[in-house]
Design an enzyme around this catalytic site. Structure first.
Site, PDB file in Angstrom:
ATOM      1  N   SER A  95       0.962  -1.146  -0.010  1.00  0.00           N
ATOM      2  CA  SER A  95      -0.058  -0.011   0.009  1.00  0.00           C
ATOM      3  C   SER A  95       1.005   1.337  -0.093  1.00  0.00           C
ATOM      4  O   SER A  95       1.712   1.654  -0.954  1.00  0.00           O
ATOM      5  CB  SER A  95      -0.895  -0.052   1.278  1.00  0.00           C
ATOM      6  N   ASP A 234      -5.732   1.851  -4.046  1.00  0.00           N
ATOM      7  CA  ASP A 234      -7.214   1.827  -3.223  1.00  0.00           C
ATOM      8  C   ASP A 234      -7.400   2.977  -2.609  1.00  0.00           C
ATOM      9  O   ASP A 234      -8.653   3.250  -1.765  1.00  0.00           O
ATOM     10  CB  ASP A 234      -7.138   0.507  -2.401  1.00  0.00           C
TER      11      ASP A 234
END
Length: 465
Positions: A95, A234
């Site tokens: 991430s 995301d």
């Protein structure tokens, strides 16, 4: 610090994510969770991700399942492909955290793993490896193309017509997809700062150097807005025409309103302005993390399958729980954190209303947030501090001296303290990295920033000595 596993996946130092460990967790996932007969595999642009993906693929094949290999693509694009196929998925990504760390994120055919799935995976660790011979299937760009088409079809070729949109590409795995989608919706994309080196962009705590550069990019390129994402895409980042970042928990309500949502599920750390918006019938606060948001959404849908429910996080990741009416057609549910929807819906709403993006944010109830983090904080130190502050009113009075009288505390996730006058300070350790986060909320942006600076300094003194 050894790799840590939870519903957000496995995270750890690259040096500790050995092939054996990766295969072990993948095998345990396949033993504990349904797969639908195949597992879709994708990864971000970290240097370590392709090699880790090889270990995941080997474990999938050893389990006798086909590995559908998508290569580098956004996490929500992989999730969409997995859900549409009714099969499992593994995304290799760390991430927003630095490139010396990486991880795995698991999906069942129904979506992200649950807390029950997490316990099953932990129980299945160190089981005997399989000896099957599943196939490796190269999926090409099918998933990325479907992800682009999802938004091109729903918003249409005129949704952003006439706009100039900067795309801060850095090392986002969605950097080319963002350009494609913006162009498909009628805007002129302006690519900026593409990097061959992985840059850990945290959309919830954008560094001062990047913030300073945004205004220059917007002015120099005559932009109407600037967009970006974190590493695995995301989480969105959106800046207005002046280069000011629109926080994720402002993008969330703007997106929910544009889609006609009525039930909002969002973590306790999100801006409370959403509770003051008359468009929404209910706002449910959750613990921080998409699994908790998803659980709240599923509970709302179980009570009323027709509920127009959405979820979002303070970092901007948006989850759609119903078939929404977008400008050019229906938009199917996607209950995993997505970056594109909270980028496109506010921009399309601004363009349709003939106003700058900044005007949409200004029209919302006047509550403002700020957030940042300290890195290199051991979980033990975080735990001791939160335990002391959460149980000892005297310790809180000393730590929060000068803010004002305390009016309430919330222990839903970390320690969230409200004060007379409306100030809020929320302290919480990260769940997947040695970091400690501080969130603040106030009636003005300057006050929220002031509270953040004061308490980050205090936290540094206490936690780093």
């Amino acid at each position: 610090m050894a790799p840590k596993f939870g519903t957000s996946g496995l995270r750890g130092l690259v040096t500790e994510l050995t092939p054996d460990l990766v295969r072990d967790y993948t095998s345990a996932f396949l033993a504990a969770c349904p797969s639908g007969g195949a597992v879709h595999v994708g990864w971000d642009l970290r240097p370590s991700s392709p090699e880790i993906a090889d270990s995941v693929i080997a474990a999938v094949q050893a389990a006798g399942l086909d590995a559908v290999v998508h290569g580098a693509l956004p996490t929500p694009a992989l999730a969409l492909a997995s859900l549409q196929a009714g099969q499992g998925a593994v995304m290799i990504t760390g991430s927003h955290i630095p490139a010396d760390r990486n991880g795995l994120k698991f999906y069942t055919p129904m979506g992200e793993i649950s807390k029950a799935d997490e316990e099953g995976i932990k129980t299945g660790l160190s089981a005997s490896a399989g000896s099957g011979a599943g196939a490796r299937i190269d999926a090409g760009s099918a998933a990325s193309d479907a992800y682009v088409a999802r938004y091109a079809d729903a918003f249409g070729p005129a949704a952003l017509a006439g706009m100039r949109i900067g795309v801060y590409q850095h090392s986002s795995v969605a950097r080319d997809i963002m350009v494609r989608v913006v162009a498909a919706l009628g805007a002129t994309p302006v690519s900026l700062a593409r990097s061959d080196i992985f840059i850990p962009v945290d959309t919830e705590a954008v560094d001062p150097q990047t913030r300073a550069g945004l205004a220059g990019w917007c002015a120099d390129n005559h932009l109407d807005a600037l967009i970006s994402t974190d590493g695995d895409a995301d989480r969105p980042m959106v800046a207005d025409a002046q280069g000011a970042i629109v926080p994720g928990d402002v993008l969330g309500p703007l997106t929910a309103r544009a889609l006609g949502a009525k039930v909002i599920c969002t973590p306790v750390s999100s801006n409370t302005l959403v509770a003051q918006m008359e468009e929404f019938a209910r706002v449910d606060s959750t613990r921080i993390g998409s699994p908790f948001v998803i659980a709240a959404m599923e509970e709302a849908l179980a009570a009323d399958p027709s509920a127009k429910v959405v979820g979002y996080e303070a970092n901007g990741g948006f989850l759609l729980g119903f078939t929404a009416d977008a400008p050019a057609g229906p938009l199917a549910p996607l209950m995993t954190r997505d970056c594109l929807l909270p980028i496109l819906a506010p921009l399309a709403a601004a363009r349709a209303g003939g106003v700058p993006l900044a005007d949409l944010a200004v029209a919302l109830p006047p509550r403002f947030t700020a957030a940042d983090r300290l890195t290199g904080i051991a979980p033990e130190a975080s735990g001791r501090l939160l335990n002391e502050l959460g149980t000892d009113a005297g310790a809180r009075a000393v730590f929060f001296e000068g803010v004002g009288p305390e009016t309430g505390i919330d222990l839903t996730d970390g320690l969230r303290v409200s004060f007379d006058g409306g100030d809020v300070v929320h302290l919480r350790p990260s769940g997947n990295a040695p970091e400690f986060r501080c969130y603040t909320e106030a009636a003005s942006s300057s006050r929220a920033d002031e509270l953040l600076a004061i308490h980050l300094e205090k936290l540094g003194s206490v936690l780093k000595g």
